[in-house]
Each structure stands twice: as structure tokens, then as C-alpha cells.
Design a protein around this motif. Structure first.
Motif, PDB file in Angstrom:
ATOM      1  N   ALA B 201      41.154  49.577  56.204  1.00 25.68           N
ATOM      2  CA  ALA B 201      42.215  49.752  55.055  1.00 25.68           C
ATOM      3  C   ALA B 201      41.619  49.058  54.017  1.00 25.68           C
ATOM      4  O   ALA B 201      42.117  48.032  53.748  1.00 25.68           O
ATOM      5  CB  ALA B 201      43.374  48.926  55.610  1.00 25.68           C
ATOM      6  N   PRO B 202      40.819  49.767  53.030  1.00 28.36           N
ATOM      7  CA  PRO B 202      40.318  49.136  51.876  1.00 28.36           C
ATOM      8  C   PRO B 202      41.322  48.681  50.825  1.00 28.36           C
ATOM      9  O   PRO B 202      42.220  49.532  50.706  1.00 28.36           O
ATOM     10  CB  PRO B 202      39.479  49.932  51.389  1.00 28.36           C
ATOM     11  N   GLU B 203      41.366  47.832  50.240  1.00 28.75           N
ATOM     12  CA  GLU B 203      42.434  47.425  49.154  1.00 28.75           C
ATOM     13  C   GLU B 203      42.088  48.251  47.733  1.00 28.75           C
ATOM     14  O   GLU B 203      40.952  48.240  47.290  1.00 28.75           O
ATOM     15  CB  GLU B 203      42.363  46.044  48.994  1.00 28.75           C
ATOM     16  N   THR B 204      43.353  48.722  47.137  1.00 23.06           N
ATOM     17  CA  THR B 204      43.152  49.369  45.780  1.00 23.06           C
ATOM     18  C   THR B 204      43.072  48.233  44.844  1.00 23.06           C
ATOM     19  O   THR B 204      43.992  47.491  44.799  1.00 23.06           O
ATOM     20  CB  THR B 204      44.484  50.124  45.704  1.00 23.06           C
ATOM     21  N   LYS B 205      42.042  48.042  43.991  1.00 25.96           N
ATOM     22  CA  LYS B 205      41.944  46.934  43.069  1.00 25.96           C
ATOM     23  C   LYS B 205      42.125  47.414  41.781  1.00 25.96           C
ATOM     24  O   LYS B 205      42.415  48.487  41.427  1.00 25.96           O
ATOM     25  CB  LYS B 205      40.488  46.471  43.133  1.00 25.96           C
ATOM     26  N   ASP B 206      42.222  46.355  40.862  1.00 25.43           N
ATOM     27  CA  ASP B 206      42.276  46.638  39.398  1.00 25.43           C
ATOM     28  C   ASP B 206      43.682  47.205  38.881  1.00 25.43           C
ATOM     29  O   ASP B 206      43.733  48.241  38.065  1.00 25.43           O
ATOM     30  CB  ASP B 206      41.264  47.411  38.707  1.00 25.43           C
ATOM     31  N   LYS B 207      44.677  46.735  39.504  1.00 24.29           N
ATOM     32  CA  LYS B 207      46.107  47.109  39.450  1.00 24.29           C
ATOM     33  C   LYS B 207      46.523  46.665  37.915  1.00 24.29           C
ATOM     34  O   LYS B 207      46.171  45.497  37.792  1.00 24.29           O
ATOM     35  CB  LYS B 207      47.147  46.980  40.185  1.00 24.29           C
ATOM     36  N   HIS B 208      47.411  47.455  37.187  1.00 23.93           N
ATOM     37  CA  HIS B 208      48.069  46.802  35.947  1.00 23.93           C
ATOM     38  C   HIS B 208      49.471  46.457  36.463  1.00 23.93           C
ATOM     39  O   HIS B 208      50.253  45.956  35.634  1.00 23.93           O
ATOM     40  CB  HIS B 208      48.477  47.680  34.767  1.00 23.93           C
ATOM     41  N   SER B 209      49.818  46.767  37.698  1.00 24.14           N
ATOM     42  CA  SER B 209      51.112  46.353  38.043  1.00 24.14           C
ATOM     43  C   SER B 209      51.374  46.015  39.430  1.00 24.14           C
ATOM     44  O   SER B 209      50.178  46.083  40.359  1.00 24.14           O
ATOM     45  CB  SER B 209      51.956  47.811  37.974  1.00 24.14           C
ATOM     46  N   LEU B 210      52.236  45.569  40.153  1.00 24.96           N
ATOM     47  CA  LEU B 210      52.531  44.698  41.461  1.00 24.96           C
ATOM     48  C   LEU B 210      51.314  43.930  41.514  1.00 24.96           C
ATOM     49  O   LEU B 210      50.719  44.106  42.705  1.00 24.96           O
ATOM     50  CB  LEU B 210      52.863  45.846  42.334  1.00 24.96           C
ATOM     51  N   ARG B 211      50.677  43.297  40.708  1.00 24.77           N
ATOM     52  CA  ARG B 211      49.487  42.475  41.064  1.00 24.77           C
ATOM     53  C   ARG B 211      49.697  41.064  42.099  1.00 24.77           C
ATOM     54  O   ARG B 211      48.675  41.207  42.774  1.00 24.77           O
ATOM     55  CB  ARG B 211      48.738  41.854  39.736  1.00 24.77           C
ATOM     56  N   ALA B 212      50.970  40.805  42.210  1.00 26.05           N
ATOM     57  CA  ALA B 212      51.049  39.837  43.341  1.00 26.05           C
ATOM     58  C   ALA B 212      51.466  40.679  44.664  1.00 26.05           C
ATOM     59  O   ALA B 212      52.249  40.244  45.407  1.00 26.05           O
ATOM     60  CB  ALA B 212      52.105  38.998  42.999  1.00 26.05           C
ATOM     61  N   SER B 213      51.020  41.685  44.840  1.00 25.52           N
ATOM     62  CA  SER B 213      51.241  42.574  46.029  1.00 25.52           C
ATOM     63  C   SER B 213      49.835  43.144  46.688  1.00 25.52           C
ATOM     64  O   SER B 213      49.038  43.724  45.627  1.00 25.52           O
ATOM     65  CB  SER B 213      52.470  43.450  45.878  1.00 25.52           C
ATOM     66  N   VAL B 214      49.620  43.523  47.715  1.00 22.86           N
ATOM     67  CA  VAL B 214      48.811  44.027  48.383  1.00 22.86           C
ATOM     68  C   VAL B 214      48.916  45.718  48.246  1.00 22.86           C
ATOM     69  O   VAL B 214      49.750  46.011  49.083  1.00 22.86           O
ATOM     70  CB  VAL B 214      48.050  43.543  49.542  1.00 22.86           C
ATOM     71  N   THR B 215      48.039  46.496  47.831  1.00 24.08           N
ATOM     72  CA  THR B 215      48.111  47.857  47.958  1.00 24.08           C
ATOM     73  C   THR B 215      46.755  48.261  48.454  1.00 24.08           C
ATOM     74  O   THR B 215      45.539  47.801  48.184  1.00 24.08           O
ATOM     75  CB  THR B 215      48.215  48.547  46.324  1.00 24.08           C
ATOM     76  N   SER B 216      46.840  49.476  49.197  1.00 24.53           N
ATOM     77  CA  SER B 216      45.520  49.794  50.115  1.00 24.53           C
ATOM     78  C   SER B 216      45.658  51.249  50.158  1.00 24.53           C
ATOM     79  O   SER B 216      46.646  52.027  50.217  1.00 24.53           O
ATOM     80  CB  SER B 216      45.788  49.126  51.541  1.00 24.53           C
ATOM     81  N   GLU B 217      44.419  51.755  50.646  1.00 29.15           N
ATOM     82  CA  GLU B 217      44.256  53.102  51.504  1.00 29.15           C
ATOM     83  C   GLU B 217      44.113  52.900  52.695  1.00 29.15           C
ATOM     84  O   GLU B 217      43.883  51.707  53.539  1.00 29.15           O
ATOM     85  CB  GLU B 217      42.775  53.511  50.956  1.00 29.15           C
ATOM     86  N   LEU B 218      44.584  53.838  53.522  1.00 22.29           N
ATOM     87  CA  LEU B 218      44.264  53.735  55.037  1.00 22.29           C
ATOM     88  C   LEU B 218      43.384  54.866  55.394  1.00 22.29           C
ATOM     89  O   LEU B 218      43.841  56.047  54.962  1.00 22.29           O
ATOM     90  CB  LEU B 218      45.694  53.714  55.979  1.00 22.29           C
TER      91      LEU B 218
END
Lengths: 249, 389
Positions: B201-218
Motif C-alpha cells: 500500500a504505497p502512499e500517494t505523495k505531493d498532494k495539494h489537497s487533504l494533506r493531513a490525510s493519508v492517500t494510497s494505492e493498494l
């Protein structure tokens, strides 16, 4: 430990208080009512005592049915049950409230009775001492630290310029000061449980009030601020005024 | 700082029970004292404040509208909505965490899981000891989840899963993923635990939005899971969509929270910021913006409240949730942009929160059914003609 906490419903600290036309009471409309903040320290301490030593916390409040809203807030923190002493209104004479509370507290055989050090609305700061007088129990006021061990307790009190540690036998009366603890948040489960907890209603004969409010008045309007100068040159004058006039440094 | 009081132009509070207001107040105080002091820094550093999870669990925020039997608070849906509103007043990332844990992980286990799955997972998820995520969206299947390509194949006493999911909130910090995959051509739900070989589950980095939240690929490569990890009662696309209905319901409320935060900030700023020797709130153009904000917030409040009452009476339709999510997030985003505008240059620095809400809301506008997809859901509902098939 059988713990009682006496609590009062007071206006929110940020409520805009309006004096009613007749000048001896405040306009209740539009006021948000809360548990007297010092009583929250008392409730929290009561909960911690029962979590450590076992037993139950009983909340006791005097007033009309409308005070049950804030009693529920105390129950939502985790207190086990409550008693509302029925009264058409909250008396303005602390002696009347004190005598009524003492009568109900006497029946409960509590090991420890907790109060907030004062109510933030009328600021009488008398109830804990009055109840102690009627019940002939030791009263420790303005407590910031409390330890109970068997049938004795130790408390740290705030005194001018420092602290005083006292010990006393139980049962005893404690009034809570800010710093005694950090009251917990009301959990959603606690709030849901609170509506099922019993609030017993008791009636006592309230005596005549000897202390009567003659008049309420607003504090004088705040004086406008003053600019003493600009830049670093103004600092010595500012320091002088803060020291000599405002007496804050 | 002055304590936050929610705007209530239409006395909507009179429509709430004491209990609902007490729940809102408790979450509000928690957000004021625990979230707001740390959220800006977490957002700037692009970190989810993980230390808040145990506090949220202690408050009973996870799966709060699910039954007490599983360690949940069992509150009604209006109280649940008010809680989401308050969380998002802090940050959409905090609300998203609670939404995913409750509506997208606990709800499907509660609704489609076996008794064993419910007994094991729900109390642990409620206590915050386990974190969950929900894997439906794929790189090539966002608005059209029915086409998903992740596959599960039965092999003895296990299933072998292959495929990839994207834009998964909490993915990299989750202990369990609710994964939707096709088994013999039918969409089914599977519980995949962290550490299962073949699952990353690698994390999706460098977001401009929802930066205080973890977003990932599975990512699933020949990932073998026990047969007992199939959610037995979930069959077809309807199952994951029912979870999204729950989450969208929370979003419709959450958007009110971010809108209130922005309005509150803009109103305070406008009444104290002096230009041309008077507060900028005295200019008609600024008043026009503030009036738009309070008008839309009032409408959002009433819309969400009636939706919640319908949900509590089991009368809520998913199309009504689409209307509320679409409306409330759209207007929250407009309000956040206007608030940033009123704040002038100050609006771009972290001392003020409106731009953070604005950036977050760009995601909220798109996730859980884009604005346009919700338009088409309601469009189909009122015309009987589906525009996307």
C-alpha cells in the motif's frame, strides 16, 4: 467510596448577561446554560476517585426541572446517578441552598462530598463551608491536589503566594480549584448512557431567604486603550505604566 | 480565542434534541482543543496526526451510529452528522479518517460480514486499535466502478487476489482493507490484512489537497487470503455503493463544518480589517459575499438535518444523499473560495484556515462520487433517463 458532587447550572462564561427590567434578576432568554466550570473539576475528581477506589458518584443539584439538562451533562461525563432537589428557582441566599443540600447529603452517608470552589454566576463561595457547618464535617477549600487513603485524605490547597498541604479524616468536604484535574470530554457513549441514568427528585422545605437581591448593575464600561508612543523610545514609559499604574509587572 | 459558536440564522438548533446538541458540543470542544492547535502543521508537513486516533476512539467517533453491541456508541444519524460537521470544521482529513473507518469499513463489515467477522473486527475498529480502508476505485475505473478489474480466484481454502486500487484514504496506515474484486464476474468484498504477502500500500505523495490525510494505492500481486475473509453477504455493485451512500451522508454534513469555519473566519476578518478608514465589512461587495455564505450555510443545515431525520426513519433514498452531497460540497467550496478572497493576501498563509479548507474541498468535491456524477444520479432519478449508460 460513596462520592457526592454538588453542582450548579450557570450561564456560559461567554454569555451576554442582560439585567431584567425590575433590576434584580437576569434575563434568562438566549442564555446558554452550562455546568459551573469549577463543578466540572469536582465531577472529574469524583470519577477518578471511584475509578481508583470503586463506588459511585451521585450528582446533586437544586433547582427547577430545567436544571436536569446540565445534570445530564454531568451524568454524560460518567457520574452514576443524580438527585435534583426541587425548587421553583435557584435561591439567591446561599444559606437556603446550603441547608437544603445538607439535608439531602445527610441521608446519603457519603465518604466524600465535592463542590466547585464557587459558582461563576453569583460568586458567593460559601456553599461548601455552609454544608460543612451543618454536617459538622471538615471542609478543605480551593483544592488543587487530592489523595485519599483508607479513612483519611490529604489535600493541597492554594493559599496566598503558595500552597498548603493538609490532612483530614473522612468523611470530608472538598471544594475544587482549577488545576485539580483536566475534566474529560463527554464521550458519545457517555452521552447515550446518560439519558438512561436515574435522576431522583427530592423535596425539602426551603426556608425563607434572608439575603435578598436589592439591585443588579453592570460593571463600569471599560476605559479605552491608550497609545503611549511608538517604537523602542516608548518602551520605558510603557514599562513604567505597566508597573505603576496597571500594576501587572 | 473566542470559543466557536456555529452560525444558526434560522434557529435550526431548536430542531435538535439536547442529546444531539451535547454530542455536537463535545466533539466541538475536542476539535478546538486537540485538532486546531496541531492541524496546520500536520497539513504543511503532509502528515496525518496519528495520535488523534486513540482520542477519537475514546470519544466514540468510529462507527458511532452502529449498535452498542459491537462497542459502538449507537447514536442517531443526526448526531452522527453533527459529529462529522464538527470534525470537518477542524479539517476534512480528520473527518475523512472517521468517515472511512465508520462508513466504509465498519459499515460493510456490520452489514455484509459474518458474525465472526463482526465480533472480531467491529470492537477493534471502534476502539481504534485497528485502522481500516476501503478499496473500490481503480486507476481506470473511478466514476464507473462497475468496470473494476481487480480479480479474485478461489484456490482451495483461499482466494488469490490480483489488481490495483487508487485514491484510497488511510491505505498505508490501515490494518485491514475492505477490497472489492470480481469473483467469477461478480463484485464481492474481501478483508485483506496488512502484511499479507502480495499486498502493498504505497502512499500517494505531493498532494495539494487533504494533506493531513493519508492517500494510497493498494497493489495485489497473487495475494492469497483465507476463504473466511470473504464478506459473505455482499454481492454485486450495490454492496459497495451502499457503503458510499453512508459515507456521502457524512460528507453532506462535513461540508457544513468547513463552510462554517470559513464563514466564521471571513466574518471576523471583514469586521476588523480596516481599509479606507473603515472595516471592509462595510463595503457592499464584501457584504454580498458574507450574505451568500450565511444563506447557503443555512440551506445546507436544513437540507442535512431533514436528510438525517429521513435516515433515522429508514426513509432516506440514495438519490437524496446525492443531492445533499452535491449541493453542500459545491457551496462549501464556493464559500471557502470567497473566504480566502475576503482575507486578501493574508488568506494564503497558514495563520488563516480558509485556504486549507478550500484545498481540501477540491478533493471532497471529486471523491465519493464527483459533483457531475451526483448531478447525473439525481438527473436519472427525476427523468427516469440514465445519462451515463
Amino acid at each position: 467510596m460513596n462520592v457526592a458532587v454538588c453542582m450548579k447550572q450557570t450561564p456560559d462564561t461567554e454569555a451576554q448577561i442582560k439585567i431584567s427590567d425590575e433590576g434584580t434578576s437576569i434575563v434568562p432568554e438566549g442564555i446558554k446554560w452550562i455546568v459551573n466550570p469549577y463543578d466540572e473539576f469536582a465531577i472529574e475528581e469524583g470519577l477518578r476517585i471511584t475509578e481508583k477506589h470503586g463506588g459511585e458518584v451521585t450528582l446533586i443539584s437544586l433547582g427547577p426541572p430545567s436544571v436536569e439538562k446540565t445534570i445530564r451533562e454531568g451524568l454524560a461525563m460518567g457520574a452514576h446517578k443524580a438527585i435534583r432537589i426541587d425548587a421553583p428557582a435557584v435561591p439567591s441566599d446561599p444559606m437556603v441552598t446550603g441547608r437544603a443540600l445538607a439535608e439531602v447529603l445527610q441521608e446519603g452517608h457519603y465518604d466524600i462530598i465535592l463542590f466547585g470552589k464557587q459558582a461563576i454566576d453569583d460568586d458567593h463561595t460559601q456553599i461548601a463551608s455552609i454544608v460543612g457547618g451543618f454536617l459538622n464535617l471538615p471542609v478543605v477549600t480551593v483544592v488543587v491536589e487530592l489523595h485519599l487513603d483508607g479513612n483519611r485524605g490529604t489535600a493541597v490547597r492554594e493559599v496566598e503566594g503558595g500552597h498548603e498541604t493538609v490532612s483530614f479524616p473522612l468523611p470530608a468536604i472538598i471544594s475544587a480549584q482549577r488545576g485539580l484535574n483536566e475534566p474529560r470530554y463527554r464521550s458519545l457513549k457517555g452521552i447515550m448512557a446518560a439519558k438512561k441514568k436515574p435522576i431522583a427528585v427530592k423535596t425539602v422545605n426551603l426556608e425563607k431567604e434572608h439575603l435578598v437581591i436589592e439591585k443588579l448593575s453592570y460593571p463600569p464600561p471599560k476605559k479605552p486603550g491608550r497609545i503611549v508612543g511608538e517604537g523602542p523610545k516608548a518602551v520605558p514609559e510603557l514599562v513604567r505604566l505597566l508597573h505603576e499604574e496597571a500594576k501587572v509587572i | 480565542m473566542k470559543k466557536f459558536e456555529s452560525p444558526d440564522y434560522y434557529n435550526v438548533d431548536d430542531l435538535l434534541s439536547d442529546e444531539e446538541k451535547m454530542i455536537r458540543q463535545s466533539v466541538r470542544e475536542w476539535v478546538d482543543e486537540e485538532v486546531l492547535p496541531v492541524i496546520e502543521q500536520a497539513y504543511q508537513k503532509a502528515e496525518f496526526p496519528l495520535h488523534l486516533v486513540s482520542q477519537m476512539a475514546e470519544l466514540g467517533l468510529f462507527g458511532a451510529n452502529l449498535p452498542e453491541k459491537y462497542g459502538c456508541a449507537g447514536v442517531n444519524n443526526v448526531a452522527y452528522g453533527l459529529m462529522m460537521q464538527e470534525l470537518e470544521r477542524g479539517d476534512s482529513g480528520i473527518r475523512s479518517f472517521a468517515s472511512v473507518q465508520g462508513a466504509l469499513v465498519m459499515y460493510p463489515i456490520f452489514t455484509y460480514g459474518s458474525e465472526e467477522q463482526k465480533d472480531y473486527w467491529l470492537p477493534r475498529l471502534a476502539r481504534g486499535e485497528k485502522i481500516g480502508c476501503f478499496g473500490l476505485t481503480e486507476p481506470d475505473f473511478g466514476s464507473n466502478p462497475g468496470g473494476l478489474q481487480t480479480k479474485a480466484v478461489k484456490d482451495g481454502q483461499s482466494y488469490v487476489v490480483n489488481g490495483a486500487k487508487m485514491w484510497i484514504t488511510n491505505g498505508s496506515i490501515a490494518d485491514v482493507a475492505v477490497v472489492w474484486a470480481k469473483l467469477e464476474g461478480e463484485i464481492r468484498g474481501f478483508l485483506v490484512e496488512k502484511g499479507t504477502p502480495g499486498f502493498e500500500a504505497p502512499e500517494t505523495k505531493d498532494k495539494h489537497s487533504l494533506r493531513a490525510s493519508v492517500t494510497s494505492e493498494l497493489v495485489f500481486q497473487d495475494c492469497r487470503i483465507p476463504a473466511a475473509n470473504l464478506l459473505p453477504n455482499a454481492r454485486g455493485l450495490k454492496a459497495p455503493l451502499s457503503c458510499l451512500t453512508q459515507a456521502r451522508y457524512g460528507i453532506a454534513w462535513g461540508a457544513i463544518g468547513s463552510a462554517m469555519a470559513c464563514y466564521d473566519e471571513a466574518l471576523n476578518y471583514a469586521t476588523t480589517r480596516i481599509q479606507f478608514d473603515k472595516p471592509i465589512a462595510s463595503f457592499q461587495l464584501v457584504q454580498n459575499k458574507l450574505v451568500y455564505m450565511i444563506t447557503e450555510i443555512t440551506k445546507m443545515q436544513l437540507l442535512a438535518l431533514q436528510l438525517g431525520r429521513l435516515k433515522d426513519q429508514n426513509k432516506m433514498r440514495f438519490t437524496q444523499v446525492s443531492l445533499a452531497k452535491r449541493n453542500n460540497v459545491y457551496h462549501a467550496l464556493q464559500i471557502a473560495r470567497m473566504a480566502r478572497d475576503i482575507l486578501g493576501a493574508n488568506g494564503i498563509v497558514s495563520e488563516y484556515q480558509s485556504m486549507r479548507h478550500m484545498c481540501n474541498l477540491e478533493s471532497v468535491y471529486t471523491y465519493e462520487g464527483t459533483h457531475d456524477i451526483h448531478t447525473l444520479i439525481v438527473g436519472e432519478d427525476i427523468t427516469g433517463i440514465p445519462a451515463y449508460s
